[in-house]
Design a protein around this motif. Structure first.
Motif, mmCIF file in Angstrom:
data_model
loop_
_atom_site.group_PDB
_atom_site.id
_atom_site.type_symbol
_atom_site.label_atom_id
_atom_site.label_comp_id
_atom_site.label_asym_id
_atom_site.label_seq_id
_atom_site.Cartn_x
_atom_site.Cartn_y
_atom_site.Cartn_z
ATOM 1 N N LYS A 36 0.820 -1.214 0.000
ATOM 2 C CA LYS A 36 0.000 0.000 0.000
ATOM 3 C C LYS A 36 0.852 1.261 0.000
ATOM 4 O O LYS A 36 0.550 2.221 -0.709
ATOM 5 C CB LYS A 36 -0.956 -0.020 1.189
ATOM 6 N N VAL A 37 1.939 1.259 0.763
ATOM 7 C CA VAL A 37 2.835 2.423 0.775
ATOM 8 C C VAL A 37 3.502 2.583 -0.590
ATOM 9 O O VAL A 37 3.620 3.692 -1.111
ATOM 10 C CB VAL A 37 3.881 2.313 1.904
ATOM 11 N N ARG A 43 6.834 4.303 -5.315
ATOM 12 C CA ARG A 43 8.257 4.003 -5.165
ATOM 13 C C ARG A 43 8.403 2.851 -4.183
ATOM 14 O O ARG A 43 7.478 2.517 -3.451
ATOM 15 C CB ARG A 43 9.038 5.209 -4.662
ATOM 16 N N ILE A 44 9.590 2.251 -4.152
ATOM 17 C CA ILE A 44 9.896 1.264 -3.122
ATOM 18 C C ILE A 44 10.013 2.041 -1.809
ATOM 19 O O ILE A 44 10.783 2.997 -1.727
ATOM 20 C CB ILE A 44 11.199 0.510 -3.440
ATOM 21 N N PRO A 45 9.259 1.678 -0.792
ATOM 22 C CA PRO A 45 9.206 2.501 0.417
ATOM 23 C C PRO A 45 10.365 2.298 1.403
ATOM 24 O O PRO A 45 10.211 2.493 2.598
ATOM 25 C CB PRO A 45 7.868 2.090 1.048
#
Length: 82
Positions: A36-37, A43-45
């Motif tokens: 979800k992030v 982007r890769i969180p």
């Protein structure tokens, strides 16, 4: 609800389950939260880094060391463990 399967080695799975448990999440909740992030931020969180051994800076140091060895500019010594 869809099911997603991933593969990882047993020791990584066990350690990751322990990590998730220690922060109060299930493995499934962790991956759902991360997905979800990633979608929200597009982007890769988290930061993804390569092994620093392969960095250009380190490779330059290694090339210089090899050059010095090939030119006979080195000294040999024993490894002393403290």
């Amino acid at each position: 609800m869809a099911t997603v399967s991933i593969r990882m080695d047993d020791s990584t799975k066990t350690a990751f389950e322990g990590f998730c448990d220690s922060i109060g999440l299930t493995v499934s909740a962790f991956f759902n939260m991360t997905a979800k992030v990633a979608l929200r931020e597009n982007r890769i969180p988290f930061e993804v880094k390569a092994d620093p051994f392969w960095s250009e800076e380190n490779q330059a140091v290694l090339r210089e060391s090899i050059k010095q060895i090939n030119e006979g500019k080195y000294s040999q010594h024993d490894l002393i463990e403290v």
